[in-house]
Design a protein around this motif. Structure first.
Motif, PDB file in Angstrom:
ATOM      1  N   ASP A   1     -11.161  15.633 -17.230  1.00  7.67           N
ATOM      2  CA  ASP A   1     -12.065  14.806 -18.022  1.00  7.67           C
ATOM      3  C   ASP A   1     -12.738  13.834 -17.057  1.00  7.67           C
ATOM      4  O   ASP A   1     -12.118  12.888 -16.584  1.00  7.67           O
ATOM      5  N   VAL A   2     -13.993  14.125 -16.726  1.00  6.38           N
ATOM      6  CA  VAL A   2     -14.716  13.277 -15.774  1.00  6.38           C
ATOM      7  C   VAL A   2     -15.823  12.532 -16.517  1.00  6.38           C
ATOM      8  O   VAL A   2     -16.856  13.101 -16.839  1.00  6.38           O
ATOM      9  N   LYS A   3     -15.568  11.268 -16.808  1.00  5.58           N
ATOM     10  CA  LYS A   3     -16.583  10.454 -17.509  1.00  5.58           C
ATOM     11  C   LYS A   3     -17.697  10.095 -16.548  1.00  5.58           C
ATOM     12  O   LYS A   3     -18.853   9.947 -16.924  1.00  5.58           O
ATOM     13  N   GLU A   4     -17.310   9.934 -15.293  1.00  5.05           N
ATOM     14  CA  GLU A   4     -18.232   9.528 -14.245  1.00  5.05           C
ATOM     15  C   GLU A   4     -17.668  10.120 -12.965  1.00  5.05           C
ATOM     16  O   GLU A   4     -16.460   9.996 -12.732  1.00  5.05           O
ATOM     17  N   PRO A   5     -18.474  10.744 -12.103  1.00  3.54           N
ATOM     18  CA  PRO A   5     -17.931  11.300 -10.864  1.00  3.54           C
ATOM     19  C   PRO A   5     -17.163  10.223 -10.100  1.00  3.54           C
ATOM     20  O   PRO A   5     -17.588   9.060 -10.073  1.00  3.54           O
ATOM     21  N   ALA A   6     -16.038  10.608  -9.507  1.00  3.91           N
ATOM     22  CA  ALA A   6     -15.196   9.626  -8.820  1.00  3.91           C
ATOM     23  C   ALA A   6     -14.827  10.158  -7.450  1.00  3.91           C
ATOM     24  O   ALA A   6     -14.671  11.362  -7.258  1.00  3.91           O
ATOM     25  N   GLU A   7     -14.681   9.253  -6.493  1.00 11.00           N
ATOM     26  CA  GLU A   7     -14.368   9.623  -5.122  1.00 11.00           C
ATOM     27  C   GLU A   7     -13.526   8.519  -4.498  1.00 11.00           C
ATOM     28  O   GLU A   7     -13.938   7.353  -4.507  1.00 11.00           O
ATOM     29  N   ALA A   8     -12.360   8.867  -3.951  1.00 15.08           N
ATOM     30  CA  ALA A   8     -11.538   7.837  -3.306  1.00 15.08           C
ATOM     31  C   ALA A   8     -10.554   8.503  -2.361  1.00 15.08           C
ATOM     32  O   ALA A   8     -10.262   9.692  -2.496  1.00 15.08           O
ATOM     33  N   THR A   9     -10.066   7.716  -1.400  1.00 16.05           N
ATOM     34  CA  THR A   9      -9.161   8.238  -0.378  1.00 16.05           C
ATOM     35  C   THR A   9      -7.797   7.563  -0.502  1.00 16.05           C
ATOM     36  O   THR A   9      -7.722   6.350  -0.703  1.00 16.05           O
ATOM     37  N   TYR A  10      -6.724   8.355  -0.381  1.00 11.97           N
ATOM     38  CA  TYR A  10      -5.363   7.819  -0.479  1.00 11.97           C
ATOM     39  C   TYR A  10      -4.511   8.334   0.678  1.00 11.97           C
ATOM     40  O   TYR A  10      -4.772   9.414   1.213  1.00 11.97           O
ATOM     41  N   GLY A  11      -3.497   7.566   1.035  1.00 13.61           N
ATOM     42  CA  GLY A  11      -2.598   7.963   2.123  1.00 13.61           C
ATOM     43  C   GLY A  11      -1.698   9.113   1.693  1.00 13.61           C
ATOM     44  O   GLY A  11      -1.117   9.076   0.611  1.00 13.61           O
ATOM     45  N   ILE A  12      -1.588  10.117   2.560  1.00 20.06           N
ATOM     46  CA  ILE A  12      -0.773  11.283   2.189  1.00 20.06           C
ATOM     47  C   ILE A  12       0.714  10.953   2.227  1.00 20.06           C
ATOM     48  O   ILE A  12       1.500  11.479   1.450  1.00 20.06           O
ATOM     49  N   ASP A  13       1.118  10.028   3.122  1.00 19.81           N
ATOM     50  CA  ASP A  13       2.544   9.721   3.236  1.00 19.81           C
ATOM     51  C   ASP A  13       3.132   9.295   1.891  1.00 19.81           C
ATOM     52  O   ASP A  13       4.145   9.830   1.442  1.00 19.81           O
ATOM     53  N   PHE A  14       2.464   8.342   1.218  1.00 21.42           N
ATOM     54  CA  PHE A  14       2.965   7.876  -0.070  1.00 21.42           C
ATOM     55  C   PHE A  14       2.886   8.955  -1.139  1.00 21.42           C
ATOM     56  O   PHE A  14       3.818   9.168  -1.905  1.00 21.42           O
ATOM     57  N   LEU A  15       1.746   9.632  -1.178  1.00 22.34           N
ATOM     58  CA  LEU A  15       1.587  10.696  -2.171  1.00 22.34           C
ATOM     59  C   LEU A  15       2.703  11.720  -2.024  1.00 22.34           C
ATOM     60  O   LEU A  15       3.318  12.152  -2.995  1.00 22.34           O
ATOM     61  N   ASP A  16       2.983  12.077  -0.779  1.00 25.26           N
ATOM     62  CA  ASP A  16       3.990  13.093  -0.532  1.00 25.26           C
ATOM     63  C   ASP A  16       5.385  12.588  -0.901  1.00 25.26           C
ATOM     64  O   ASP A  16       6.171  13.300  -1.516  1.00 25.26           O
ATOM     65  N   LYS A  17       5.687  11.337  -0.521  1.00 26.68           N
ATOM     66  CA  LYS A  17       6.999  10.767  -0.857  1.00 26.68           C
ATOM     67  C   LYS A  17       7.208  10.766  -2.373  1.00 26.68           C
ATOM     68  O   LYS A  17       8.276  11.106  -2.870  1.00 26.68           O
TER      69      LYS A  17
END
Lengths: 247, 247, 247
Positions: free
Chosen positions: B188-204
């Motif tokens: 569900d994309v109300k508005e196109p979104a773009e952002a960068t996140y650290g992989i270390d935390f995502l992976d943990k």
């Protein structure tokens, strides 16, 4: 432009790991007659020789002979991400190699092509006097046994048996393969043969290549190199040639 | 006095490991409306928010709101001892937390309660413009792919696709999730979104929380935090909020 | 000349690993009445006592009582190479021990015999007042639980229950075994007994010996050694005696 499609990425993973067992960087050659790679290990003790004919691919598009220089460390990392059932697409365009793993999600890995120096290696001409065929797993086990006591192992082929003997101060390990007891599938000894090879290389090769094929064919002659052949399912061959150790 | 009974200790193990992914020490709050924990990681990059209503417990006895301060290292060690089929009883009395794992033998683990300073964290108010739902496993794989080349990953949501792009000198990894190919369950994309996140935390986070729920919901907006929601079977939610990286 | 044939090499692997848990070098004694090994660990805290009668072997040929001195490190390495279904042949002739693993291929491992000093250990006479029988696996789990907080564990037998209690600054772990809840198979308490033993040895022993037998029998008395008995399938016993810790 090169575009190769292979239905099961996992099988390619095992082939790539089989190549990475002895080479660090090398160039595939994509040619109209098939995909080839022939390379020596950095110490020039072993050679690997891969040939994959167009028929093993789902799609094989090679407009002109193209060199694909890669780092095998990087390639192994990518191929390890392949999941069972993923399709593999290999594309080369410009200076870039794109590997697509397509399963549920589609993942594209783009790597820079490496420019690897070195002339083409000639096809070695060797006269082997003994040949034996066995389960790769059986061979792998025998190497692990031999490793317990020594760093090299002596192969002896005579009549219908193949012996592997490893010996040191620590003790002695002897493995006997024979047709009659079912540990060999075929044996053909034109002339008795005896030679010694380093276990480190044998183990590195076999511990990866046994996943490419359940069956391995060994060919050697007295104090000559040992050739190990693993047939790739659907056509194609992964071959290794290992220099003997002089005792 | 607090006494909570949960029929399957293993599920709690996964929840505790999900919390331990980002916090070292924190206090649960056992309140009449449910068991809660909201805490930041030591670097204040990620927040975790657990809520378990009384209905998910077999027995939920909380006489007065009680803080249960724990070291997650110790708690993970205890919960790892849970075997499939063990019942879990959590009791607080005096300054002691007692965790009982009852299977064939009954095992009681008694830990001192920790007195953890710090005020309650407010509920963050965020306007997410994009949301996607997928298998936690698919998301986990995509993170492992991205990790091959980079330390951060860019998320792009547009129309019916979610892209994850990681890039460095080593190469580029791009994963495309879409409804049509079955890698997304909802988007569900109300508005196109773009952002960068650290992989270390995502992976943990994901390498632990994927065991809490097969499904993860992602919500984010351009250069805003990413929210990951894992629903606990039978009610309850485990949520994470991760700050974006500014490029 | 000694020649012993055993149908399943894997079982011997587990027995050898059970012995190696506490001894580094020791001599088997092959005698007409059976194969025996009795040895202390280097710190003289634990004793192991193996007895395998001729009936458990497929072939048992011992012409005269023979000492078979071995390094357990080496022997474990060899026995780890046994695959499921391999037959085991143990031969002693001259100063050499030959171990044959015969499966698909026949593998012979030859090791030098060691000359190990030391007199024979007498059979200990002990009056145990409490005995309990349980699944080795259940016991093993309880040790792993106790290990979380302490280095020693107190055993208490009373009526129909056996308690194991470990305690330190880190916390307390208490495991209750009882007939009624099914965690004990038998219990016989002539007199209440209480004693403390080191978890390191218990864990080393049980983490190996549980593969020799699904069932373990514990016998002890107040401040006396603990005896652990594992029955070998088809006859034979592997016993351990562990000194108590004085608190």
């Amino acid at each position: 432009m090169v575009r190769l499609v292979f239905p099961e990425a996992r099988e390619w993973r095992y082939i790539i790991e089989g190549l990475a067992a002895i080479v660090e960087e090398a160039s595939f050659v994509a040619a109209p007659e098939g995909l080839k790679l022939r390379a020596l290990d950095p110490g020039r003790v072993a050679m690997v020789d891969l040939f994959m004919p167009p028929t093993v691919f789902e799609e094989y598009r090679v407009e002109a002979e193209t060199k694909i220089g890669v780092s095998f460390d990087d390639l192994v990392d990518v191929m390890k991400r392949a999941k069972s059932g993923d399709r593999l697409v290999i594309e080369v365009s410009g200076n870039r190699l794109t590997i697509t793993l397509a399963g549920k999600a589609e993942r594209k890995f783009r790597l820079p092509l490496l420019d690897i120096a070195g002339q083409e290696l000639p096809t070695p001409r060797l006269n082997f006097t003994a040949a034996a065929k066995m389960l790769s797993d059986t061979f792998r086990d025998a190497l692990k046994d031999a490793e317990l006591v020594a760093e090299s192992v002596r192969f002896k082929a005579e009549d219908e048996t193949l012996l592997m003997i490893a010996r040191s101060d620590k003790g002695e390990v002897e493995t006997r393969f024979s047709l009659s007891e079912g540990s060999l599938m075929e044996i053909d000894v034109k002339e008795p043969a005896e030679a010694t090879y380093g276990i480190d290389f044998l183990d590195k090769i076999v511990s990866k290549a046994y996943r490419v094929s359940d069956i391995v064919t060994l060919r050697f002659a007295t104090n000559m190199p040992l050739e190990l052949t693993f047939d790739v399912a659907g056509g194609g061959t992964l071959k290794y040639l290992l220099a003997p150790r002089v005792e």
